[in-house]
Write a protein that holds these residues in place. Sequence first.
Motif, PDB file in Angstrom:
ATOM      1  N   ARG A 171     -18.977  20.691  44.216  1.00  0.00           N
ATOM      2  CA  ARG A 171     -18.291  21.013  45.469  1.00  0.00           C
ATOM      3  C   ARG A 171     -19.229  20.818  46.673  1.00  0.00           C
ATOM      4  NH1 ARG A 171     -16.752  25.449  43.897  1.00  0.00           N
ATOM      5  NH2 ARG A 171     -18.315  26.829  44.834  1.00  0.00           N
ATOM      6  N   GLY A 197     -19.921  17.196  47.188  1.00  0.00           N
ATOM      7  CA  GLY A 197     -18.773  16.572  47.822  1.00  0.00           C
ATOM      8  C   GLY A 197     -18.768  16.749  49.326  1.00  0.00           C
ATOM      9  N   LEU A 198     -19.139  17.931  49.781  1.00  0.00           N
ATOM     10  CA  LEU A 198     -19.215  18.174  51.223  1.00  0.00           C
ATOM     11  C   LEU A 198     -20.268  17.288  51.867  1.00  0.00           C
ATOM     12  CD1 LEU A 198     -18.994  22.087  51.197  1.00  0.00           C
ATOM     13  CD2 LEU A 198     -17.227  20.507  52.000  1.00  0.00           C
ATOM     14  N   THR A 214     -19.181  13.542  51.779  1.00  0.00           N
ATOM     15  CA  THR A 214     -18.106  13.271  52.732  1.00  0.00           C
ATOM     16  C   THR A 214     -18.623  13.266  54.163  1.00  0.00           C
ATOM     17  OG1 THR A 214     -16.464  14.260  51.254  1.00  0.00           O
ATOM     18  CG2 THR A 214     -15.878  14.084  53.590  1.00  0.00           C
ATOM     19  N   ARG A 215     -19.486  14.235  54.480  1.00  0.00           N
ATOM     20  CA  ARG A 215     -19.939  14.394  55.867  1.00  0.00           C
ATOM     21  C   ARG A 215     -20.992  13.361  56.259  1.00  0.00           C
ATOM     22  NH1 ARG A 215     -21.450  14.228  60.193  1.00  0.00           N
ATOM     23  NH2 ARG A 215     -21.761  15.862  61.766  1.00  0.00           N
ATOM     24  N   ARG A 263     -20.406   8.919  53.582  1.00  0.00           N
ATOM     25  CA  ARG A 263     -19.176   8.174  53.366  1.00  0.00           C
ATOM     26  C   ARG A 263     -19.379   6.682  53.621  1.00  0.00           C
ATOM     27  NH1 ARG A 263     -14.025   9.190  52.574  1.00  0.00           N
ATOM     28  NH2 ARG A 263     -14.301  11.439  52.815  1.00  0.00           N
ATOM     29  N   ARG A 295     -21.230   4.796  50.398  1.00  0.00           N
ATOM     30  CA  ARG A 295     -20.774   5.004  49.024  1.00  0.00           C
ATOM     31  C   ARG A 295     -21.152   3.838  48.120  1.00  0.00           C
ATOM     32  NH1 ARG A 295     -20.566   5.922  44.572  1.00  0.00           N
ATOM     33  NH2 ARG A 295     -18.862   6.691  43.263  1.00  0.00           N
ATOM     34  N   LYS A 335     -12.005  15.749  42.351  1.00  0.00           N
ATOM     35  CA  LYS A 335     -11.455  16.540  43.456  1.00  0.00           C
ATOM     36  C   LYS A 335     -12.559  17.305  44.166  1.00  0.00           C
ATOM     37  CE  LYS A 335      -7.440  18.200  42.815  1.00  0.00           C
ATOM     38  NZ  LYS A 335      -6.264  18.989  42.346  1.00  0.00           N
ATOM     39  N   ARG A 336     -13.470  17.929  43.388  1.00  0.00           N
ATOM     40  CA  ARG A 336     -14.577  18.667  44.006  1.00  0.00           C
ATOM     41  C   ARG A 336     -15.520  17.726  44.760  1.00  0.00           C
ATOM     42  NH1 ARG A 336     -14.064  21.873  39.140  1.00  0.00           N
ATOM     43  NH2 ARG A 336     -15.483  20.475  38.029  1.00  0.00           N
ATOM     44  N   ASN A 345     -14.692  14.935  46.078  1.00  0.00           N
ATOM     45  CA  ASN A 345     -13.918  14.199  47.084  1.00  0.00           C
ATOM     46  C   ASN A 345     -14.176  12.698  46.954  1.00  0.00           C
ATOM     47  OD1 ASN A 345     -12.065  13.942  49.193  1.00  0.00           O
ATOM     48  ND2 ASN A 345     -13.643  14.078  50.772  1.00  0.00           N
ATOM     49  N   LEU A 346     -14.161  12.208  45.710  1.00  0.00           N
ATOM     50  CA  LEU A 346     -14.373  10.795  45.419  1.00  0.00           C
ATOM     51  C   LEU A 346     -13.181  10.236  44.650  1.00  0.00           C
ATOM     52  CD1 LEU A 346     -18.095  10.792  44.183  1.00  0.00           C
ATOM     53  CD2 LEU A 346     -17.255  10.134  46.457  1.00  0.00           C
ATOM     54  N   ASP A 347     -12.974   8.932  44.780  1.00  0.00           N
ATOM     55  CA  ASP A 347     -11.940   8.256  44.002  1.00  0.00           C
ATOM     56  C   ASP A 347     -12.422   7.937  42.597  1.00  0.00           C
ATOM     57  OD1 ASP A 347     -10.161   8.207  46.181  1.00  0.00           O
ATOM     58  OD2 ASP A 347     -11.075   6.364  46.945  1.00  0.00           O
TER      59      ASP A 347
END
Length: 339
Positions: A81, A84-85, A88-89, A92, A95, A131-132, A134-136
């Motif tokens: 989790r 993921g933060l 994402t921040r 991104r 990647r 989901k945690r 935040n990746l495909d």
Amino acid sequence: MTTFQEETYLPAEDRYSSMPYRPCGTSGLRLPAISLGFWHNFGDLSSMDTMRRICFTAFDHGITHFDLANNYGPDEGAAERNAGLILTRYFRGHRDELIVSTKAGYGMWPGPYGDGGSRKYLLSSLDASLKRLNLDYVDIFYHHRPDPDTPLEETMGALNQAVTSGRALYAGLSNYDGPTLKKACAILDGLHCPFVICQNRYSILDRTVERNGLKEAAAATGKGVITYSPLAQGLLTDRYLNGVPDDSRIGRGGRFLKRSDLTPARLEITRKLNDLARSRGQSLAQMSLAWLLRDRAVTSVLVGASRPSQILDDLGALENLDFAGEELEEIDRLSAAWA
């Protein structure tokens, strides 16, 4: 609620200038010689500011591989989790420059479907991990441990489905021994699944992969080896050379490292290893990483960090990977005495 300082992260332009990248066995995937593990220091007890600066320092120096698992924390899921933060921040736009891996195999939720090697558990866990994070997709999805209660064909079939569904690019196995690895490899090869790497504990003080056939089997089947606990959870650093600090893992009564692990005789062994490292112009941690990386069968070593400066110290291992024969003999002698 987690908040971020207003900061734009611009990676160092020369981040690929000094890090060597090694192939995962015979595959085309390359990993940095040193990778960043998220096991202990990216849970909810850690500072978000420290976590992100560790990631910045790592990436700025060519560490492109971030390794996680569903149960890393504390608590379970927290490392994914928090990663993921941060991804994402701040990452991104990078990647495609990153290798992100995760694993499933240990307990994650109550009931009969919350651990092991079943198709139900592995694919459900991967969905939750994505989901945690935040990746495909993740780049590598590992089965974290052999499960004697699930047919190997089912577990390997789940890994293959993770790849064919696009949720992972490659498959990996963690904590397997040599004979089981060969059986798993035969199944995955039959499925044309891109299984490329094995993750196992390996260090100067822990030679299990040499005894259980894993290292030999990985080489024979063309798989890479990435090592975790290369510093034996701090025993192969200067942390314990003068006893057990109160704020250390042993001092805090850690789950995986006990006071009984560091006897007076073992303390003397670490001091002798430290003397050898100093004679090489290295810290004990640097020599311990270099000892692994001198072996071309080792694709990468996973290091943890509680502060950015530890990353910088570990990178110093890359400056001297050459060992004299008598140095290797002394390390082997001290390792045998540890057991």
